[in-house]
Design a protein around this motif. Structure first.
Motif, short mmCIF file in Angstrom:
data_model
loop_
_atom_site.label_atom_id
_atom_site.label_comp_id
_atom_site.label_asym_id
_atom_site.label_seq_id
_atom_site.Cartn_x
_atom_site.Cartn_y
_atom_site.Cartn_z
N SER A 69 0.93 -1.09 -0.01
CA SER A 69 -0.09 -0.04 0.07
C SER A 69 0.76 1.31 0.06
N ILE A 70 0.61 1.98 -1.07
CA ILE A 70 1.24 3.35 -1.15
C ILE A 70 0.98 4.31 0.11
N ASP A 71 -0.08 4.02 0.37
CA ASP A 71 -0.89 5.05 1.65
C ASP A 71 -0.67 4.74 2.85
N PHE A 73 2.44 4.78 6.42
CA PHE A 73 3.46 5.57 6.90
C PHE A 73 5.06 5.02 6.51
N PRO A 76 6.12 4.93 1.63
CA PRO A 76 6.59 5.98 0.79
C PRO A 76 8.02 6.42 0.79
N THR A 77 8.55 6.19 1.91
CA THR A 77 9.97 6.60 2.29
C THR A 77 10.89 5.48 1.37
N ILE A 79 9.92 3.88 -0.97
CA ILE A 79 9.79 4.36 -2.40
C ILE A 79 10.51 5.56 -2.98
N LYS A 80 10.69 6.67 -2.14
CA LYS A 80 11.30 7.70 -2.47
C LYS A 80 12.94 7.47 -2.76
N GLU A 83 13.17 5.46 -6.18
CA GLU A 83 12.77 6.38 -7.30
C GLU A 83 14.22 7.19 -7.47
N ILE A 93 10.45 4.04 -12.95
CA ILE A 93 9.85 3.13 -12.10
C ILE A 93 8.26 2.89 -12.38
N TYR A 94 7.90 1.65 -12.43
CA TYR A 94 6.53 1.55 -12.46
C TYR A 94 5.94 1.35 -11.21
N LEU A 95 4.93 2.12 -10.77
CA LEU A 95 4.61 1.82 -9.42
C LEU A 95 3.20 1.00 -9.42
N CYS A 96 3.32 -0.25 -8.45
CA CYS A 96 2.21 -0.98 -8.41
C CYS A 96 1.66 -1.15 -7.03
N ASP A 97 0.77 -0.82 -6.72
CA ASP A 97 -0.18 -0.99 -5.38
C ASP A 97 -0.81 -2.18 -5.36
N ILE B 70 6.94 11.97 -2.67
CA ILE B 70 6.10 11.12 -2.59
C ILE B 70 5.90 10.85 -1.02
N ASP B 71 6.96 11.30 -0.40
CA ASP B 71 7.14 10.93 1.14
C ASP B 71 6.66 12.20 2.05
N PRO B 76 0.76 10.69 -1.07
CA PRO B 76 0.37 9.14 -1.11
C PRO B 76 -1.03 8.85 -1.38
N THR B 77 -1.90 9.20 -0.70
CA THR B 77 -3.32 8.91 -1.02
C THR B 77 -3.80 9.64 -2.43
N LYS B 80 -2.37 6.68 -4.61
CA LYS B 80 -3.04 5.57 -4.50
C LYS B 80 -4.59 5.52 -5.30
N GLU B 83 -3.19 5.45 -9.01
CA GLU B 83 -2.98 4.08 -9.60
C GLU B 83 -4.08 3.12 -9.52
N ILE B 93 1.41 3.07 -14.35
CA ILE B 93 1.77 4.16 -14.27
C ILE B 93 3.54 4.28 -13.70
N TYR B 94 3.84 5.62 -14.27
CA TYR B 94 5.13 5.82 -13.83
C TYR B 94 5.34 6.95 -12.92
N ASP B 97 9.10 11.63 -8.81
CA ASP B 97 9.22 12.44 -7.57
C ASP B 97 10.25 13.69 -7.92
#
Lengths: 338, 338
Positions: A69-71, A73, A76-77, A79-80, A83, A93-97, B70-71, B76-77, B80, B83, B93-94, B97
């Motif tokens: 889940s990207i959402d 705490f 995200p860090t 992923i940052k 990236e 990067i392709y982001l997949c949640d 992103i951080d 992030p929401t 989400k 995505e 999605i690419y 940041d």
């Protein structure tokens, strides 16, 4: 309309292959010509077709990232860091949640392979997909690095946190402050909570504190509702407890729930109740009192996984890597000695 | 080694074009043959080459997302939602940041165009890139939707929050509770803070409260350090203020900083100090007392932008859209009447 390489060539009054040479920097071109081409590129807002180039070069300069889940705490860090590290090496990067869903994980990995990604990083993969061999098989087809996740006898590339050592640091710290009545707070089934509970049990036994052992399971442990869920359960528990006590929570969301319960019940933190969390998510440093916790190296996790992946790509995926990062106790204001 | 379509055809004992028909579902195939092909696909873990297909179909089924960071609690929401909405429509999605940097924004947009994305969503773009025409020009080349950002007389597609109306709701609520001494807390330069400050000024004037006007600028307003930064400044301010007072903070991070300052100074929230925030980031609902705030529709923002983008792609980018979402006051426990 998007400008083509032909438009740039016409604008700069050169051949298409000259434009290509300037763009790819792979053949010497006269400085004066180079400047003319660059001006035309600028003027027409031209971007080379990376797609066509990918088919020829057999690499796409893309990496897929799977995250529960990207959402959240924590992620995200991570992923940052990924990236940033990949960007400076020319990758997108392709982001997949995956919504923390095992079937979605498999679908995404297959879709990413269809997109010919050069590699995949999967954050906290589902245990069942590790155990059923899905990731071991995928790792043979594409360079793949897993950040945390179930890893006993799994033949994949891993970057891991040393959670057991972090849990031990936390317990030792509480003991050194004079605490014997240490309560362990965890969520429902998770590999990570199990690791910490094992350490807790061992530690209490080693220090002859078995009669104080108290494990509280607060249910769903990693969502925004965890804070309130923990608070509600801990309010009831606190009614029956003799302070001073110490509480070791499996993550900072639970630790915050304990802190809120103490506020409502008028227990002083840290005088009556010492609280220690885990993860070092930003929120642990934003509340009053600030929460003592174990740092999980979120940024370093992402950075290390990216570097490992780039090395795997470079070496044609001919090795299996495993890296364990040390955790670190972050002492703030939520624990005191007895 | 990855399986090719040839391997699948051999395994299923059919021609390559039959495999292609089954995969693309574009020609009828005998049920028995279809099952054989599907089994072979499963067994060999085959994924079709989307890249090659993209060059032929002139679409890549990819969308680029630009985000300042992103951080952060807010983005992030939004991501989400994007995505999810794009995934169910077959897009990947690419994630880019930009580090809140105008030059990086431009670089990313160009790189995404080089990757032949079918569209771009940019979250909170830099004001200068809106004003200098960069995004207007890019919008002609590729379907592009901006979420928030500077938009006065800008010919781009926008999904916006009605921040002015949200700020007015907040002020009105405080007035209805009997507050006249309302302090406005903002960060340094930002279009969003300016909108809210305008509303504050107008509102104080309309209600003949000019002699109570008090605007406090806490500097950097949107980072993890904002909470402590606001706390430090507000501790000093609170020393000289006569309670009860109300504080309207431009975002929840600042509101949390005010709350922490009150705790340290032993002011009761909400009895002595009423606090209202903005954004409704999850943390506002996780602290004690829970913070009253204005909901920014983070998920809806992402969802609406995605739907708008898909429509633009469908309609060959032949229109300019603008959508303003209503904000909503979320009443919790940080405000009381006098």
């Amino acid at each position: 309309m998007k400008a083509s390489i032909k438009d740039v060539a016409r604008e700069a009054n050169v051949s298409m292959s000259t434009v290509s040479r300037v763009m790819n920097k792979n053949y010497p071109v006269k400085e004066e010509t180079k400047i003319r081409v660059e001006k035309a590129v600028e003027k027409l807002n031209f971007s080379p077709n990376i797609l066509a180039r990918s088919l020829i070069c057999q690499n796409t300069k893309t990496i897929g990232i799977l995250v529960p889940s990207i959402d959240n705490f924590f992620f995200p860090t991570v992923i940052k860091a990924i990236e940033y590290e990949l960007k400076i090496n020319g990758y997108s990067i392709y982001l997949c949640d995956t919504g923390n869903n095992a079937t979605e994980e498999i679908k995404y990995v297959k879709s990413l392979m269809g997109r010919q990604v050069d590699g995949i990083i999967v954050i906290d993969p589902k245990t069942e997909n590790m155990k059923n061999g899905f990731y071991e098989a995928a790792s043979k087809d594409v360079p793949l690095v897993s950040i945390n996740g179930y890893n006993d006898n799994i033949n994949c590339n891993f970057v891991l946190n040393d959670e057991a050592s972090g849990a031990r640091q936390a317990m030792l710290y509480l003991l050194e402050l004079g605490h014997k009545n240490i309560i362990f707070v965890r969520g429902k089934e998770s590999y990570s909570y199990d690791i910490k509970e094992n350490v807790y049990n061992e530690f209490m036994e080693e220090n002859k504190l078995n009669y104080h052992k108290n494990i509280i399971n607060i249910g769903e442990g990693n969502s925004y509702e965890t804070v309130d869920g923990t608070m509600n359960i801990m309010r009831k528990e606190l009614e029956n407890l003799q302070t001073p006590i110490a509480i070791f929570a499996c993550n900072d969301l639970m630790a915050l729930g304990v802190l809120n319960a103490c506020k409502i019940m008028n227990f002083n933190v840290p005088k009556d109740v010492s609280i220690i969390g885990f993860d070092n998510i930003c929120i642990s440093n934003m509340v009053e009192p600030k929460i003592t916790t174990v740092d999980q190296n979120m940024y370093l996790l992402g950075e290390s996984a990216s570097k490992m992946l780039l090395q795997l790509i470079e070496n044609k995926n001919h090795e299996v890597c495993r890296l364990k990062l040390k955790t670190q106790l972050i002492i703030r204001n939520s624990c005191s000695n007895i």
